[in-house]
Scaffold this motif. Structure first.
Motif, PDB file in Angstrom:
ATOM      1  N   UNK A  22     -14.081  -3.079  -2.455  1.00 56.34           N
ATOM      2  CA  UNK A  22     -13.467  -1.976  -3.225  1.00 56.34           C
ATOM      3  C   UNK A  22     -11.944  -2.035  -3.145  1.00 56.34           C
ATOM      4  N   UNK A  23     -11.441  -2.286  -1.948  1.00 54.16           N
ATOM      5  CA  UNK A  23      -9.985  -2.361  -1.754  1.00 54.16           C
ATOM      6  C   UNK A  23      -9.426  -3.548  -2.544  1.00 54.16           C
ATOM      7  N   UNK A  26      -9.323  -2.882  -6.234  1.00 49.50           N
ATOM      8  CA  UNK A  26      -8.272  -1.893  -6.525  1.00 49.50           C
ATOM      9  C   UNK A  26      -6.894  -2.546  -6.532  1.00 49.50           C
ATOM     10  N   UNK A  27      -6.646  -3.401  -5.555  1.00 47.72           N
ATOM     11  CA  UNK A  27      -5.343  -4.068  -5.478  1.00 47.72           C
ATOM     12  C   UNK A  27      -5.144  -4.997  -6.681  1.00 47.72           C
TER      13      UNK A  27
END
Lengths: 94, 228
Positions: A22-23, A26-27
């Protein structure tokens, strides 16, 4: 002398692995925005990332992957229907 | 004995402490300080985790946001230039910080549910506190964005883009506050030992609502800040 098989587990919980994904997505989405990338293909790629993230949250964080009924599809349907409408709106405006 | 259809594990005799993979036989598993315990996979359910009534509420909320998102996209289709111009004025750094904050808070909330399933009430409380801290960070960052817009004289009447941007994000902002109130109530009850491995529907309900708030933002972030 009896030998005992000993195994130490240094595993990562599936939810922690999902968190890392998820991170990362997102990045990548943010970097696409910072780079000013535009166009239908870019917009739909970013939307695809968002839908994958929503699916992961629904399945692994909300625990819907263990549900055996119509409720299993609640988040999936919610992601697909607005996702399709947004796609349509971006296609007709491109 | 009345059977719980949603959580069949409750129909079995209570086993104190967490169930570990080492209980399943096979090779002995050493769980040292740095090693993670491996919980058994959760049982299949007929209904989603938490209170079913809350899920009906969640569905209604999701439907409203779906209409909002579609309205934004189709209005944009008729005003592409305007939307692209004013979208470029938004602060994507603040938006990504908020996205990371909500994702992290969702992770913490999920860990709180995992903790209470293992009958670790205090651990559940601490994970919920961490989630609340992330929610608070979201509110601070988003509020600073609103203050910046207010100082620049931007409001709902400025133009069509800002009308959608402000109303969509503020509607979501109110849901974050609502979610934090729910999580705080769950945390207080967890602190008092009000939940256990046999009774944690309240924790699951609060968690489900919070995850809904997170999922909505995951679509809102690229749609309003990035896609053009």
């Amino acid at each position: 002398m009896t030998q005992t098989s000993t195994k130490t587990i240094y595993s990562v919980r599936p939810c922690t692995f999902v968190y890392i994904v998820l991170i990362a997505l997102t990045v990548v989405t943010w970097l696409i925005g910072k780079a000013g990338l535009a166009g239908l293909d870019i917009a739909l790629t970013v939307l695809g990332f968002a839908m994958i993230k929503g699916l992961l949250i629904g399945d692994y964080y909300m625990g819907l992957r263990n549900v055996k009924s119509i409720w299993r599809w609640v988040i999936i349907i919610w992601l697909v229907v607005p996702g399709a409408l947004i796609t349509w709106a971006f296609v007709i405006s491109s | 004995m009345v059977k719980n259809l949603n959580r069949p594990e409750l129909n079995k005799p209570a086993i104190p402490g967490p169930q570990l993979a080492s209980n399943q036989g096979g090779p002995h598993i050493e769980t040292g300080r740095d090693a993670l315990q491996v919980p058994l996979p959760p049982a299949e359910r007929k209904y989603p985790p938490g209170d079913l009534a809350l899920w009906v509420f969640i569905l209604a909320e999701l439907l409203v946001f779906a209409v909002f998102f579609s309205a934004y996209a189709f209005t944009r289709a008729s005003h592409v230039e305007l939307f692209n111009t004013y979208q470029a004025t938004l602060d994507t750094n603040s938006a990504v910080i908020n996205t990371l904050a909500l994702i992290t808070s969702s992770y913490f909330v999920m860990r709180s549910v995992a903790a209470i399933r293992e009958d670790k009430s205090q651990q559940c409380f601490h994970w919920l506190l961490a989630a609340l801290a992330m929610g608070f960070l979201f509110l601070v960052v988003k509020s600073s964005e609103y203050v910046h817009h207010y100082d620049a004289g931007i409001n709902l009447r400025t133009n069509l883009f800002y009308m959608f941007y402000l109303s969509l994000t503020f509607f979501h902002f109110m849901h974050v506050i609502m979610g934090m109130v729910i999580l705080a109530a769950v945390a207080i009850k967890a602190k008092k030992g009000g939940y256990s491995a046999n009774d944690y529907t309240g924790v699951e309900s609060g968690a489900s609502y919070w995850h809904m708030v997170d999922i909505v933002w995951l679509i809102l972030f690229p749609l309003v800040y990035i896609m053009h």
